[in-house]
Design an enzyme around this catalytic site. Structure first.
Site, PDB file in Angstrom:
ATOM      1  N   LYS A 143       0.911  -1.174   0.002  1.00 26.97           N
ATOM      2  CA  LYS A 143      -0.116   0.005  -0.113  1.00 26.97           C
ATOM      3  C   LYS A 143       0.866   1.439   0.126  1.00 26.97           C
ATOM      4  CE  LYS A 143      -2.887   0.367   3.435  1.00 26.97           C
ATOM      5  NZ  LYS A 143      -2.968   1.843   4.058  1.00 26.97           N
TER       6      LYS A 143
ATOM      7  N   ARG B 222     -12.451   4.105   8.600  1.00 25.87           N
ATOM      8  CA  ARG B 222     -12.167   2.767   9.296  1.00 25.87           C
ATOM      9  C   ARG B 222     -13.727   2.051   9.494  1.00 25.87           C
ATOM     10  NH1 ARG B 222      -6.848   1.241  10.559  1.00 25.87           N
ATOM     11  NH2 ARG B 222      -5.563   3.073  10.948  1.00 25.87           N
TER      12      ARG B 222
ATOM     13  N   ARG C 292      11.836  -9.868  11.998  1.00 26.32           N
ATOM     14  CA  ARG C 292      11.121  -8.941  13.135  1.00 26.32           C
ATOM     15  C   ARG C 292      10.115  -9.874  13.988  1.00 26.32           C
ATOM     16  NH1 ARG C 292       8.122  -4.360   9.860  1.00 26.32           N
ATOM     17  NH2 ARG C 292       6.509  -5.296  11.050  1.00 26.32           N
TER      18      ARG C 292
ATOM     19  N   ARG D  90      -3.683  -9.977  12.309  1.00 32.76           N
ATOM     20  CA  ARG D  90      -3.716  -8.811  11.759  1.00 32.76           C
ATOM     21  C   ARG D  90      -4.708  -8.718  10.440  1.00 32.76           C
ATOM     22  NH1 ARG D  90       1.950  -7.165  10.592  1.00 32.76           N
ATOM     23  NH2 ARG D  90       1.250  -5.316   9.833  1.00 32.76           N
TER      24      ARG D  90
END
Ligand SMILES: [Zn+2]
Length: 222
Positions: free
Chosen positions: A22, A97, A165, A176
């Site tokens: 994105k 959102r 990570r 997520r």
């Protein structure tokens, strides 16, 4: 870039799951349209730093550990879209959102197109969980693209300190993605019902995805 169409439109909303590229596509949209990117997080930080009326209002909620209410966020957006650089519209990132926010937004700013970059969950998991970064120089690698990273050596600085990570594990990525889908699906439908949704297949080369976004946008506007 192959697509050189004059794109004349009002504001754009960009959706995309984590790992869908994105940020890269947002940069392309900004350079092709000249629209500034508007993120509610940046606006909140700026309002807090300036100590504006809305910033002080937001601070009350944040100090109390509460979510900043939509009325404050919408107020910030209303001020932002009046600025000179936003006269042709803006690129919304991470907003709206919820449908309530989309409805409130529709009262203050025309959204011409909503671009949803879609990538199958399995591909996102592969992309994110295969990522390494070099602890010494920060270079980022993917284990299916970089044989030397697979061998644990950084191409840029020859360090052997390649690390994943901590939040790039499959469980975290899947949760997520689940949160993203449950939040975005009703919004995408809401915009689709209003004829504004452009779905772009994000499971391809960055430049192909970019071309699709630009040609999709050229079909809107005016
Ligand atoms: Zn390195």
């Amino acid at each position: 870039m192959g697509t050189q169409v004059a794109i004349n439109m009002a504001s754009i909303v960009l959706f995309g799951p984590p790992g869908a590229g994105k940020g890269t596509q947002a940069a392309l949209i900004m350079s092709e349209t000249g629209l500034p990117q508007v993120s509610t997080g940046d606006m909140l930080r700026a309002a807090l730093a300036e100590g504006s009326a809305l910033g002080l209002e937001a601070k009350k909620y944040m100090d109390a550990g509460l979510l900043v209410p939509d009325s404050v966020i919408i107020g910030l957006i209303e001020e932002r879209v009046k600025e000179d650089d936003a006269s042709e519209g803006v690129l919304f990132d991470g907003f709206p959102r919820t449908i309530a926010q989309a409805e409130a937004l529709s009262q203050i700013e025309e959204v011409d197109a909503v671009i949803s970059i879609e990538v199958p969950d399995e591909k996102i998991v592969d992309r994110i969980c295969g990522r390494y970064s070099c602890a010494d120089c920060g270079a980022v690698y993917h284990d299916t693209f970089n044989p030397s990273a697979e061998q644990g050596i950084c191409d840029s600085c020859t360090s052997t300190q390649l690390k994943r990570r901590a939040d790039d594990n499959e469980e975290t990525v899947r949760s997520r993605l689940e949160a993203y889908h449950s939040q975005t699906a009703p919004l995408a439908l809401w915009y689709d019902e209003r004829g504004k949704l452009i779905v772009v297949d994000g499971d391809r080369d960055i430049s192909e995805v970019g071309n699709d976004i630009l040609s999709g946008m050229a079909g809107f506007g005016d």
